[in-house]
Design a protein around this motif. Structure first.
Motif, mmCIF file in Angstrom:
data_model
loop_
_atom_site.group_PDB
_atom_site.id
_atom_site.type_symbol
_atom_site.label_atom_id
_atom_site.label_comp_id
_atom_site.label_asym_id
_atom_site.label_seq_id
_atom_site.Cartn_x
_atom_site.Cartn_y
_atom_site.Cartn_z
ATOM 1 N N ARG A 125 0.841 -1.203 0.000
ATOM 2 C CA ARG A 125 0.000 0.000 0.000
ATOM 3 C C ARG A 125 0.870 1.245 0.000
ATOM 4 N N ALA A 126 1.910 1.249 0.832
ATOM 5 C CA ALA A 126 2.808 2.403 0.861
ATOM 6 C C ALA A 126 3.502 2.578 -0.486
ATOM 7 N N ALA A 127 3.952 1.471 -1.099
ATOM 8 C CA ALA A 127 4.624 1.554 -2.401
ATOM 9 C C ALA A 127 3.660 1.944 -3.511
ATOM 10 N N GLY A 128 2.355 1.745 -3.300
ATOM 11 C CA GLY A 128 1.361 2.098 -4.305
ATOM 12 C C GLY A 128 1.244 1.088 -5.422
ATOM 13 N N VAL A 129 1.663 -0.148 -5.183
ATOM 14 C CA VAL A 129 1.641 -1.198 -6.205
ATOM 15 C C VAL A 129 0.992 -2.440 -5.610
ATOM 16 N N GLN A 130 0.127 -3.053 -6.377
ATOM 17 C CA GLN A 130 -0.517 -4.292 -5.950
ATOM 18 C C GLN A 130 -0.138 -5.420 -6.896
ATOM 19 N N PRO A 131 -0.227 -6.662 -6.456
ATOM 20 C CA PRO A 131 0.152 -7.796 -7.309
ATOM 21 C C PRO A 131 -0.661 -7.862 -8.592
ATOM 22 N N ASP A 132 -0.022 -8.335 -9.653
ATOM 23 C CA ASP A 132 -0.724 -8.602 -10.908
ATOM 24 C C ASP A 132 -1.602 -9.837 -10.783
ATOM 25 N N LEU A 133 -1.082 -10.834 -10.085
ATOM 26 C CA LEU A 133 -1.840 -12.063 -9.825
ATOM 27 C C LEU A 133 -2.073 -12.177 -8.331
ATOM 28 N N GLY A 134 -3.281 -12.611 -7.956
ATOM 29 C CA GLY A 134 -3.556 -12.838 -6.554
ATOM 30 C C GLY A 134 -3.623 -11.551 -5.767
ATOM 31 N N GLY A 135 -3.285 -11.626 -4.499
ATOM 32 C CA GLY A 135 -3.365 -10.476 -3.614
ATOM 33 C C GLY A 135 -2.079 -10.289 -2.842
ATOM 34 N N GLY A 136 -2.104 -9.325 -1.923
ATOM 35 C CA GLY A 136 -0.930 -9.022 -1.126
ATOM 36 C C GLY A 136 -0.945 -9.762 0.192
ATOM 37 N N LEU A 137 -0.152 -9.260 1.123
ATOM 38 C CA LEU A 137 -0.063 -9.849 2.456
ATOM 39 C C LEU A 137 -1.106 -9.177 3.328
ATOM 40 N N ALA A 138 -2.029 -9.970 3.850
ATOM 41 C CA ALA A 138 -3.223 -9.423 4.480
ATOM 42 C C ALA A 138 -2.928 -8.703 5.782
ATOM 43 N N ALA A 139 -2.014 -9.207 6.575
ATOM 44 C CA ALA A 139 -1.778 -8.626 7.896
ATOM 45 C C ALA A 139 -0.340 -8.853 8.294
ATOM 46 N N ASP A 140 0.106 -8.080 9.284
ATOM 47 C CA ASP A 140 1.446 -8.307 9.815
ATOM 48 C C ASP A 140 1.561 -9.733 10.325
ATOM 49 N N ASP A 209 11.226 -3.833 21.346
ATOM 50 C CA ASP A 209 12.662 -3.572 21.317
ATOM 51 C C ASP A 209 12.946 -2.160 20.810
ATOM 52 N N ARG A 210 13.655 -1.364 21.613
ATOM 53 C CA ARG A 210 14.021 -0.009 21.220
ATOM 54 C C ARG A 210 15.516 0.124 20.917
ATOM 55 N N ASP A 211 16.272 -0.918 21.190
ATOM 56 C CA ASP A 211 17.722 -0.851 21.003
ATOM 57 C C ASP A 211 18.172 -1.435 19.670
ATOM 58 N N GLY A 212 17.436 -2.379 19.153
ATOM 59 C CA GLY A 212 17.825 -3.007 17.893
ATOM 60 C C GLY A 212 17.350 -2.198 16.694
ATOM 61 N N HIS A 213 18.288 -1.691 15.923
ATOM 62 C CA HIS A 213 17.948 -0.881 14.742
ATOM 63 C C HIS A 213 18.125 -1.748 13.492
ATOM 64 N N TYR A 214 17.051 -2.407 13.079
ATOM 65 C CA TYR A 214 17.183 -3.307 11.936
ATOM 66 C C TYR A 214 15.990 -3.256 10.983
ATOM 67 N N LEU A 215 15.080 -2.305 11.139
ATOM 68 C CA LEU A 215 13.934 -2.186 10.240
ATOM 69 C C LEU A 215 14.074 -0.924 9.384
ATOM 70 N N SER A 216 14.021 -1.091 8.073
ATOM 71 C CA SER A 216 13.985 0.052 7.164
ATOM 72 C C SER A 216 12.528 0.469 6.994
ATOM 73 N N LEU A 217 12.277 1.772 6.906
ATOM 74 C CA LEU A 217 10.907 2.281 6.869
ATOM 75 C C LEU A 217 10.645 3.017 5.561
ATOM 76 N N LEU A 218 9.585 2.624 4.880
ATOM 77 C CA LEU A 218 9.101 3.287 3.668
ATOM 78 C C LEU A 218 7.752 3.909 3.994
ATOM 79 N N ALA A 219 7.565 5.170 3.620
ATOM 80 C CA ALA A 219 6.316 5.855 3.933
ATOM 81 C C ALA A 219 5.822 6.622 2.714
ATOM 82 N N ARG A 220 4.501 6.813 2.664
ATOM 83 C CA ARG A 220 3.899 7.619 1.599
ATOM 84 C C ARG A 220 3.217 8.826 2.236
ATOM 85 N N LEU A 221 3.622 10.008 1.809
ATOM 86 C CA LEU A 221 3.044 11.241 2.333
ATOM 87 C C LEU A 221 1.586 11.377 1.926
ATOM 88 N N ARG A 222 0.818 12.021 2.769
ATOM 89 C CA ARG A 222 -0.554 12.344 2.385
ATOM 90 C C ARG A 222 -0.537 13.394 1.271
#
Length: 795
Positions: A125-140, A209-222
Motif C-alpha cells: 500500500r505504501a509503495a502504491g503497487v498491488q500484485p498482478d496475480l492474486g493479492g498481497g499480504l493481508a496482515a502483519d 525492542d528499542r535498542d535493535g535498529h534493523y527495520l527500514s521504513l518506507l512511507a507515503r506522504l498524504r
C-alpha cells in the motif's frame, strides 16, 4: 528547394564520397565515436537524472531513517518499537511500512538461495503497487500466523515458467512451507531486486525492542503534505520519545528523505562527470568535422569558381555544401547509434553493482532522436565554415591560378586555426580529468586496507532462520575445518561481514568504571577463531582468538587499534572488561587483544572503532567464509564448493569471489569514470593532434607560392621550419592556456571522485601539457619539413 534538387544534391554527395573514400571514412569514424559516445551518455543521464522510478506518485514516497550524530551514526535503520510509535502517532503519512532484506533457501529441487524481503502489511500500500496475480499480504505476520509469500515477476518467470496457477501453491523456504498468494508486476523491484516478499514476523518482545535498529521504513506522504512538514512532525515525535525513553531513544531522531533523491543522489556526481565528458568530446568531434570540411573546401576552390563562372547561383552552391555536411553527419550519427548499444551494455555490466538503475540503460527512441538531432545540428554548424570560406572566393584569381597561397599566417587561416585552438582546449580538459583520475586511482590502490587480499576466496552463505544457535556454530566450525584440510589451503575462517563491504551490525558498549556517553557504539563482527589470521589483520597487542575461547568459555573480545586509541587513550586495553549490548542486555566480555584498523567501508574511509566477537558466542545466521590459498585461488573454487556440500549438501553458496575482485568492485564507480574519461580523452587527443597536422598541411599547401618566393630570396630551410613551427605555436599556445583555465573549473566536478590529490594538481596539468606539446610537435614535423624542401623553380 524542390525534392528533385535535394535528391540531386544527395547523389552528388554520394559521388564525392566514392571518389574520396579515405576522407569520408575519417569523418564517419570520428562522428560515430563522438555521437555514439554522446548517445550513451545521454542514455545514462536520462535514466539516472530524468527518468522517474517505476512507482506511482513517486514524489510522495519517502524513507524514514534513524540518526544519532553524537554516536557517530548519521543514518541507520529504525527499531521495531519506534516503527510502532511512528505508525501510531504520525499524521503526515498515508502509510508507514517496515521491511528488512534477508535471504531464504528454496528447497524445491536443487536448493537455491533467494533474495527476500520481510515486509509489514502496509508495504505494498505504501509503495502504491498491488500484485498482478492474486493479492498481497493481508496482515502483519505473527509466529502463529500462516506463512505466505508474494513472488517477484522475474522469479516467477525464471523458476516457475510464468505458471498462472502458482497462486495458492506451496513452496518450501528454509524449513517452512509458504503459500504463494500473489505475483508482483514486472517493473516492481523494491527494495532493489528481490525474489519474494513475506510477512514481517515479530514476537511481542521484539515489537517492544528499542535498542535493535534493523527495520527500514518506507512511507507515503498524504496528498499535499510537503516533506518539510512531515519532518517537523517527526522531530516532535522523536523529542517526545527521547524524553519518555532516555536510555534507548535519547539523542536519536527520525529523518524524512525523498526516496527518489536517495536513489539518484549518490550517482549524480558521476553522471555529471560523464555528461560533461560527453559534451566535450562532441565539441571536439564537431570541431574536427568542420576542420576536415574546411580542408576539403580549400581544395575545391577551383571547382566552386568554375561552377560559379558557368552561372550556378551562390544559393545553389551553399545548398550543395550544406547537403554534403548534413548527409555525412547523419550517416555518422546513424553509425554511432548502431555502435552505441554495445557500449551501453558494456557500461551496464561494468556498473551493475553501483545501483540497480544501471541495468535500465538502453538506447530508446528519445535518445536516438536527440542523437540524430545533434548529428543534424553538427552537420549544419560544421557545414557553415566552408560555406563562409568559399563565399569569399575570388573568381578571377582562382581561374587564373594566381591566387594560390599568399600568406602562411593566422589571418588567412583564422577560422581553421580557431577550431584547432578549441579542439586543443577541450582535449586538454578531458585529458586533465583522466590524468587526475589515474593518479587518484593509483594512490587509492596503494592504500593499506588493513588486510591482505591476495590469494583469498570468499563465499557468502546463510543458515535457516529457525536453526538453533548450536547447529549454526557446528555447521560453520565443520565447514572451516573441512576447508583447512583441503590441499593448497593455508588458512580458513568466517566473519559476519567482509572488509570494504561494511556491516549492518552495530552494538552499544560500556566501559565499567566510566560514565556512559552517547558515542559508546561501534560496528560489530562475529568471527571464527582463525578469521583474523586468515585475512592477515595484524595483531598490535595481546593475542588472537584461540580454540579455548569458544562456546562455554568466558566471553572474549578483540578491538581495533582505533577503538583502543579513542576509548583507552594512553593505556593498554588488553585484559579490560567491556560490556556489550543494549541498556537491558549488557554482556560482560574481556578484551584479549588489539588488532590493526581495517577499512571496512571503502578504501577512502579510515578504519574506525570495531569490536570482534567469536561466532560461537554470537551465532549469527549469515556469514562469509574466507579461504587463503598457497597459490592462485580460482582453480580451488570447485574443491571449496564440494567441501561445503560435504558438510551440508543442501547449503546454497552465494557471491563466490576472490578478495582481490571485491577490492576492485569497491572502486567500481571510480573505474567507470576513469574508463569513460580515459577513452574520451584519447579520442580527443587523436582528433586534436590530427587537427594540428591537418591545419599545417593545409597551410603549407595553400602558401606554397609564398614559401617558394622566400626560398628564392635566400631563406634557409631552418627559417622555413621556424616559420611553420611558430604558426603551430600560435595555435597550440592559446589552446593550452584556454584548456588549463577550463580544466580548473570543469574538474571541480571530479572532487568527489578524487583521493589524495586536488583537482588543481600541478603535476597532472604539467604532464598533460607536455603530452599535447610533444604530440603536436610530432605532428608538425612532416608539413614543416615539406615546407622547408619547397623548390622555388617550380613555383
Amino acid at each position: 528547394m524542390s525534392f528533385a534538387n535535394l535528391v540531386s544534391d544527395v547523389r552528388h554527395t554520394g559521388r564525392i564520397a566514392r571518389r574520396n573514400p579515405g576522407f569520408v571514412a575519417t569523418i564517419l569514424i570520428a562522428l560515430a565515436v563522438g555521437l555514439g559516445g554522446s548517445s550513451v551518455i545521454l542514455s545514462v543521464a536520462e535514466v539516472i537524472l530524468f527518468r522517474p522510478l517505476a512507482l506511482p506518485r513517486v514524489g510522495e514516497l519517502v524513507l524514514i531513517v534513524a540518526s544519532n550524530p553524537a554516536k557517530g551514526v548519521p543514518r541507520i535503520s529504525s527499531s521495531p518499537a519506534a516503527f510502532a510509535d511512528y505508525r501510531r502517532d504520525a499524521r503526515s503519512f498515508q502509510a508507514i511500512a517496515a521491511y528488512r532484506r534477508e535471504s531464504l533457501t528454496l528447497r524445491e529441487g536443487e536448493p537455491q538461495r533467494l533474495s527476500a524481503a520481510r515486509v509489514s502489511a502496509d508495504f505494498f500500500r505504501a509503495a502504491g503497487v498491488q500484485p498482478d496475480l492474486g493479492g498481497g499480504l493481508a496482515a502483519d505476520g505473527s509466529p502463529e500466523g500462516p506463512h505466505t509469500a508474494v513472488l517477484s515477476h522475474a522469479f516467477w518467470q525464471r523458476r516457475f515458467g510464468g505458471d498462472p496457477a502458482i497462486v495458492g501453491k506451496a513452496i518450501h523456504l528454509d524449513s517452512d512451507v509458504y503459500t504463494v498468494v500473489g505475483v508482483m508486476p514486472p517493473a516492481f523491484e523494491f527494495p532493489t531486486e528481490v525474489d519474494l516478499w513475506y510477512p514481517l514476523v515479530l514476537t511481542p518482545e521484539q515489537r517492544a525492542d528499542r535498542d535493535g535498529h534493523y527495520l527500514s521504513l518506507l512511507a507515503r506522504l498524504r496528498p499535499g503534505v510537503p516533506p518539510q512538514r512531515a519532518q517537523r512532525e517527526m522531530d516532535l515525535i522523536s523529542s517526545r520519545l527521547a524524553g519518555q525513553y532516555p536510555a534507548s531513544d535519547g539523542g536519536w531522531s527520525a529523518q524524512v528523505m525523498s526516496l527518489e533523491r536517495e536513489v539518484t543522489e549518490p550517482l549524480r556526481p558521476a553522471v555529471l562527470v560523464l555528461t560533461v565528458a560527453g559534451v566535450l568530446l562532441l565539441l571536439v568531434v564537431c570541431g574536427n568535422f568542420a576542420n576536415l570540411l574546411l580542408a576539403r573546401a580549400s581544395g575545391r576552390r577551383g571547382e566552386v569558381a568554375c561552377r560559379a563562372a558557368l552561372g550556378e547561383s551562390t544559393g545553389r552552391l551553399v545548398r550543395q555544401l550544406l547537403t554534403e555536411s548534413v548527409v555525412l553527419s547523419l550517416a555518422g550519427g546513424a553509425l554511432g547509434l548502431g555502435l552505441a548499444p554495445l557500449a551501453t551494455r558494456a557500461m551496464a555490466r561494468l556498473s551493475l553493482d553501483l545501483a540497480p538503475r544501471w541495468k535500465e540503460l538502453a538506447i530508446d527512441w528519445r535518445v536516438a532522436a536527440v542523437t540524430l538531432s545533434l548529428a543534424l545540428a553538427s552537420g549544419l554548424v560544421a557545414g557553415l565554415a566552408p560555406v563562409f570560406q568559399l563565399r569569399r572566393v575570388n573568381l578571377r584569381a582562382q581561374l587564373s591560378e594566381s591566387g594560390r597561397g599568399t600568406s602562411i599566417g593566422w589571418r588567412r587561416n583564422r577560422l581553421t586555426g580557431l577550431l584547432v585552438v578549441v579542439q586543443v582546449a577541450f582535449s586538454f580538459v578531458l585529458l586533465a580529468g583522466a590524468g587526475l583520475l589515474i593518479r587518484s586511482f593509483y594512490g587509492l590502490m596503494r592504500v593499506d586496507p588493513g588486510f591482505d587480499s591476495r590469494q583469498v576466496v570468499t563465499l557468502s552463505m546463510a543458515r535457516p532462520r529457525d536453526e538453533s544457535p548450536a547447529r549454526r556454530v557446528a555447521f560453520f566450525a565443520a565447514a572451516v575445518e573441512r576447508l583447512r584440510a583441503l590441499p593448497g589451503v593455508e588458512r580458513a575462517g568466517a566473519s559476519s561481514g567482509l572488509p570494504l563491504g561494511g556491516t549492518s551490525n552495530f552494538t552499544a558498549f560500556r566501559i565499567p568504571g566510566r560514565p556512559a556517553t552517547d558515542k559508546d557504539a561501534a560496528p560489530f563482527y562475529a568471527v571464527t577463531p582463525e578469521y583474523l589470521e586468515t585475512m592477515r589483520i595484524p595483531l598490535k597487542s595481546g593475542r588472537y582468538f584461540a580454540e579455548g575461547d569458544r562456546a562455554g568459555a568466558p566471553p572474549a573480545t578483540l578491538v581495533s587499534e582505533e577503538m583502543a586509541k579513542r576509548f583507552f587513550p594512553g593505556e593498554n586495553p588488553v585484559g579490560r572488561e567491556l560490556l556489550i549490548g543494549g541498556p537491558e542486555q549488557l554482556t560482560s566480555t574481556r578484551i584479549v587483544g588489539v588488532v590493526g584498523n581495517v577499512r571496512d567501508k571503502a578504501l577512502d574511509f579510515e578504519g574506525g572503532p570495531v569490536i570482534y566477537s567469536l561466532h560461537d558466542q554470537t551465532p549469527l545466521a549469515a556469514m562469509s567464509l574466507c579461504v587463503r590459498t598457497r597459490a592462485q585461488p580460482v582453480p580451488l573454487i570447485p574443491a571449496i564448493r564440494r567441501a561445503i556440500h560435504e558438510v551440508d549438501a543442501n547449503q546454497p553458496l552465494d557471491s563466490v569471489a576472490t578478495m582481490d575482485q571485491l577490492v576492485l568492485d569497491s572502486v567500481a564507480d571510480r573505474r567507470l569514470a576513469l574508463l569513460v574519461l580515459g577513452v574520451f580523452g584519447i579520442v580527443a587527443l587523436v582528433l586534436a593532434v590530427t587537427g594540428v597536422y591537418g591545419l599545417l598541411v593545409s597551410t603549407v599547401s595553400s602558401a606554397t607560392r609564398e614559401i617558394g618566393l622566400r626560398v628564392a630570396f635566400g631563406a634557409e630551410p631552418r627559417h622555413i621550419l621556424r616559420l611553420v613551427l611558430t604558426y603551430a605555436a600560435l595555435v597550440l599556445g592559446p589552446g593550452l592556456l584556454l584548456g588549463l583555465g577550463a580544466s580548473l573549473a570543469a574538474t571541480r566536478l571530479l572532487s568527489a571522485q578524487l583521493f589524495g590529490i586536488s583537482n588543481a594538481d600541478p603535476a597532472t596539468y604539467l604532464a598533460v601539457a607536455v603530452l599535447l606539446i610533444a604530440l603536436a610537435l610530432l605532428a608538425c614535423q612532416a608539413p614543416a619539413r615539406r615546407a622547408a624542401r619547397v623548390d622555388p623553380r617550380w613555383r
